[in-house]
Write an enzyme that holds these catalytic residues in place. Structure first.
Site, PDB file in Angstrom:
ATOM      1  N   CYS A   1      -3.610   2.047   8.076  1.00 58.84           N
ATOM      2  CA  CYS A   1      -2.565   1.693   7.624  1.00 58.84           C
ATOM      3  C   CYS A   1      -2.920  -0.106   7.248  1.00 58.84           C
ATOM      4  O   CYS A   1      -2.950  -1.368   8.386  1.00 58.84           O
ATOM      5  CB  CYS A   1      -0.974   1.866   7.735  1.00 58.84           C
ATOM      6  SG  CYS A   1      -0.469   0.727   9.591  1.00 58.84           S
TER       7      CYS A   1
ATOM      8  N   CYS B   1       3.617  -6.950   8.428  1.00 57.59           N
ATOM      9  CA  CYS B   1       4.638  -6.872   9.446  1.00 57.59           C
ATOM     10  C   CYS B   1       4.499  -8.009  10.315  1.00 57.59           C
ATOM     11  O   CYS B   1       3.601  -8.540  10.962  1.00 57.59           O
ATOM     12  CB  CYS B   1       3.785  -5.370   9.783  1.00 57.59           C
ATOM     13  SG  CYS B   1       4.996  -4.451  11.271  1.00 57.59           S
TER      14      CYS B   1
ATOM     15  N   GLU C   1       0.940  -1.137  -0.313  1.00 57.73           N
ATOM     16  CA  GLU C   1      -0.144   0.115   0.014  1.00 57.73           C
ATOM     17  C   GLU C   1       0.814   1.327  -0.349  1.00 57.73           C
ATOM     18  O   GLU C   1       1.255   1.704   0.717  1.00 57.73           O
ATOM     19  CB  GLU C   1      -0.763  -0.073   1.433  1.00 57.73           C
ATOM     20  CG  GLU C   1      -2.646  -0.897   1.739  1.00 57.73           C
ATOM     21  CD  GLU C   1      -3.118  -0.487   2.361  1.00 57.73           C
ATOM     22  OE1 GLU C   1      -3.330  -1.867   2.506  1.00 57.73           O
ATOM     23  OE2 GLU C   1      -3.277   0.047   3.161  1.00 57.73           O
TER      24      GLU C   1
ATOM     25  N   CYS D   1      -3.538  -2.832  15.057  1.00 60.94           N
ATOM     26  CA  CYS D   1      -3.128  -2.340  13.397  1.00 60.94           C
ATOM     27  C   CYS D   1      -3.865  -3.289  11.787  1.00 60.94           C
ATOM     28  O   CYS D   1      -3.030  -4.491  13.113  1.00 60.94           O
ATOM     29  CB  CYS D   1      -1.223  -2.179  13.021  1.00 60.94           C
ATOM     30  SG  CYS D   1      -1.055  -1.850  11.806  1.00 60.94           S
TER      31      CYS D   1
ATOM     32  N   CYS E   1       2.498   7.882   2.121  1.00 63.18           N
ATOM     33  CA  CYS E   1       3.620   7.201   2.953  1.00 63.18           C
ATOM     34  C   CYS E   1       3.097   5.896   2.441  1.00 63.18           C
ATOM     35  O   CYS E   1       2.867   5.581   2.099  1.00 63.18           O
ATOM     36  CB  CYS E   1       1.446   7.022   3.770  1.00 63.18           C
ATOM     37  SG  CYS E   1       2.289   5.976   5.493  1.00 63.18           S
TER      38      CYS E   1
ATOM     39  N   CYS F   1       1.075  -5.371  16.680  1.00 58.92           N
ATOM     40  CA  CYS F   1       0.524  -4.170  17.361  1.00 58.92           C
ATOM     41  C   CYS F   1      -0.958  -4.709  17.335  1.00 58.92           C
ATOM     42  O   CYS F   1      -1.544  -5.042  16.104  1.00 58.92           O
ATOM     43  CB  CYS F   1       0.837  -3.216  17.185  1.00 58.92           C
ATOM     44  SG  CYS F   1       2.522  -2.708  17.146  1.00 58.92           S
TER      45      CYS F   1
HETATM   46  N1  SAH Z   1       6.269   0.444  11.975  1.00 56.80           N
HETATM   47  C1  SAH Z   1       7.055   1.540  12.334  1.00 56.80           C
HETATM   48  C2  SAH Z   1       5.496   2.510  11.089  1.00 56.80           C
HETATM   49  C3  SAH Z   1       4.176   1.796  10.521  1.00 56.80           C
HETATM   50  S1  SAH Z   1       3.190   2.326  11.529  1.00 56.80           S
HETATM   51  C4  SAH Z   1       5.835   2.328  13.398  1.00 56.80           C
HETATM   52  O1  SAH Z   1       5.465   1.167  14.593  1.00 56.80           O
HETATM   53  O2  SAH Z   1       5.921   3.119  13.960  1.00 56.80           O
HETATM   54  C5  SAH Z   1       2.825   4.109  11.290  1.00 56.80           C
HETATM   55  C6  SAH Z   1       2.178   4.291  11.999  1.00 56.80           C
HETATM   56  O3  SAH Z   1       0.170   3.900  12.413  1.00 56.80           O
HETATM   57  C7  SAH Z   1       2.263   4.270  13.881  1.00 56.80           C
HETATM   58  O4  SAH Z   1       2.298   5.015  14.761  1.00 56.80           O
HETATM   59  C8  SAH Z   1       1.161   3.036  13.844  1.00 56.80           C
HETATM   60  O5  SAH Z   1       1.253   2.307  15.128  1.00 56.80           O
HETATM   61  C9  SAH Z   1      -0.483   3.964  13.436  1.00 56.80           C
HETATM   62  N2  SAH Z   1      -1.534   3.097  12.996  1.00 56.80           N
HETATM   63  C10 SAH Z   1      -1.192   2.017  12.544  1.00 56.80           C
HETATM   64  N3  SAH Z   1      -2.928   1.370  13.260  1.00 56.80           N
HETATM   65  C11 SAH Z   1      -3.748   2.347  12.783  1.00 56.80           C
HETATM   66  C12 SAH Z   1      -4.732   2.261  13.259  1.00 56.80           C
HETATM   67  N4  SAH Z   1      -6.102   1.728  13.080  1.00 56.80           N
HETATM   68  N5  SAH Z   1      -5.658   3.686  13.631  1.00 56.80           N
HETATM   69  C13 SAH Z   1      -4.498   4.627  14.055  1.00 56.80           C
HETATM   70  N6  SAH Z   1      -3.034   4.759  13.027  1.00 56.80           N
HETATM   71  C14 SAH Z   1      -2.445   3.223  13.221  1.00 56.80           C
END
Ligand code: SAH
Length: 347
Positions: A334, A112, A92, A119, A105, A116
């Site tokens: 994301c 990944c 993406e 996510c 972005c 988390c």
């Molecule tokens: N792995 C890296 C970069 C990718 S995530 C990191 O952890 O920073 C990029 C950002 O998007 C992170 O802060 C992540 O926590 C956030 N993110 C992921 N899923 C999300 C969601 N559903 N809503 C809002 N932010 C989200």
């Protein structure tokens, strides 16, 4: 023989390749100018390079971009694409229209492994790291779309699918190509790398001598909550992460941004704001509060306390902002778009 895709070769490495081809070092800058400034798509266009050497280039090198698999355009102008990269993998990439520019972005991995719990990217495990050309390719494809409106990518955030510090060398070469005046010429301060917080990589990044921004996905004010929502915290708890952040600030002389997703009843209470203020006290850092973009599979809810949380932090002397939301009418979170399509097409 595997052809080398020049979109993936950073200038110093290209100079080495050219020396290996018994060319002068300046051939590399000349190629960079053709590729990025003059946007050549083939070697025949490079008329100030000898025919003989153009034949060598055609034999061993190529210029290949990803192709668009799906494209969604939001009412706010956000463009989200699922791109076909190598091995028919899909990644993406998103363009967001801020008043100060067009922010892309970038995804850094296919899937990944950080898992988390809020996510969508982690719904699909890491398959592999993206190569440099596959990251540069995301920008090239979006620039092609933006050029239809006489615009281009002005800012880069490595915040798409993947953990950039889990693909460190490639991400660094990618940002060097973004930053180089003969390539994309995007100022270091317009480039941000976002990490879930891997202390040794934060220190390595601090020592690169780059002026590129660093964002840390903090998302919790203590280990108990953070370990629940970000498994990486069990390997690198806050007493490892925070000293690395302070050391980064000391070495790089730059402040970091802490990203903090507000999840209803998980990390959004006023006492969490107080604890957060204590945790980051003494750093130069500021906090970017992120309204949660719900992912059906995970069950978390958006917080109702976003503004109250901001006010609390501000009162406690913490500089904080609320992240603007984009593309809420398309699969904006994301990993959402990819998760949907890979499910449909690969299972
Ligand atoms: N792995 C890296 C970069 C990718 S995530 C990191 O952890 O920073 C990029 C950002 O998007 C992170 O802060 C992540 O926590 C956030 N993110 C992921 N899923 C999300 C969601 N559903 N809503 C809002 N932010 C989200």
């Amino acid at each position: 023989m595997v052809m080398i895709n020049l979109y993936g070769v950073e200038l110093h490495k290209l100079e080495e390749l050219m020396i290996g081809e018994e060319q002068k070092k300046f051939r590399a800058t000349q190629l960079f100018t053709w590729i990025y400034e003059k946007k050549a798509t083939g070697f025949d266009e490079m008329t100030d390079i000898s025919l003989k050497f153009r034949e060598v280039l055609k034999e061993k090198y190529c210029l290949i971009k990803p192709t668009i698999y799906t494209k969604q355009v939001s009412t706010d102008g956000t463009i989200k694409c699922l791109l076909n990269v190598k091995n028919d993998d899909k990644v993406e990439t998103v363009i967001m229209r801020y008043n100060y520019g067009n922010v892309i972005c970038i995804s850094s991995q296919v899937g990944c492994n950080m898992a988390c719990t809020f996510c969508a990217s982690g719904l699909l495990k890491r398959k592999r790291n993206l190569d440099v050309e596959e990251m540069v390719g995301q920008v090239l494809v979006m620039n092609d779309l933006l050029s239809e409106e006489n615009q281009r990518v002005t800012h880069v955030v490595v915040m798409g699918t993947g953990e950039p510090f889990d693909n460190y060398e490639n991400v660094l070469d990618f940002v060097r190509i973004m930053n180089h005046p003969k390539a994309f010429a995007i100022g270091a301060r317009h480039i941000t790398v976002s990490t879930c917080g891997i202390p040794d990589k934060i220190l390595r990044y601090a020592n690169e001598g780059l002026q590129i921004n660093l964002a840390i996905s903090l998302h919790a004010p203590n280990d108990e909550i953070r370990s629940k929502i970000m498994p990486i915290n069990r390997a690198y708890p806050l007493d490892k992460l925070m000293p690395a952040v302070r050391e980064y600030e000391r070495i790089a002389k730059r402040r970091v941004t802490f990203e903090y997703i507000l999840l209803k009843d998980v990390n959004d209470r006023m006492e969490h704001a107080e604890e957060l203020a204590r945790l980051i006290k003494g750093t130069l850092a500021y906090v970017n509060l992120i309204p949660y973009n719900p992912v059906d599979e995970h069950g978390y809810k958006r917080s109702n306390n976003v503004h109250a949380f901001l006010d609390k932090l501000t009162k406690l002397g913490v500089t904080a902002t609320i992240r603007k939301e984009f593309g809420t009418d398309i699969d904006a979170a994301c990993g959402q778009l990819r998760a949907k399509h890979v499910e449909i097409h690969e299972n």
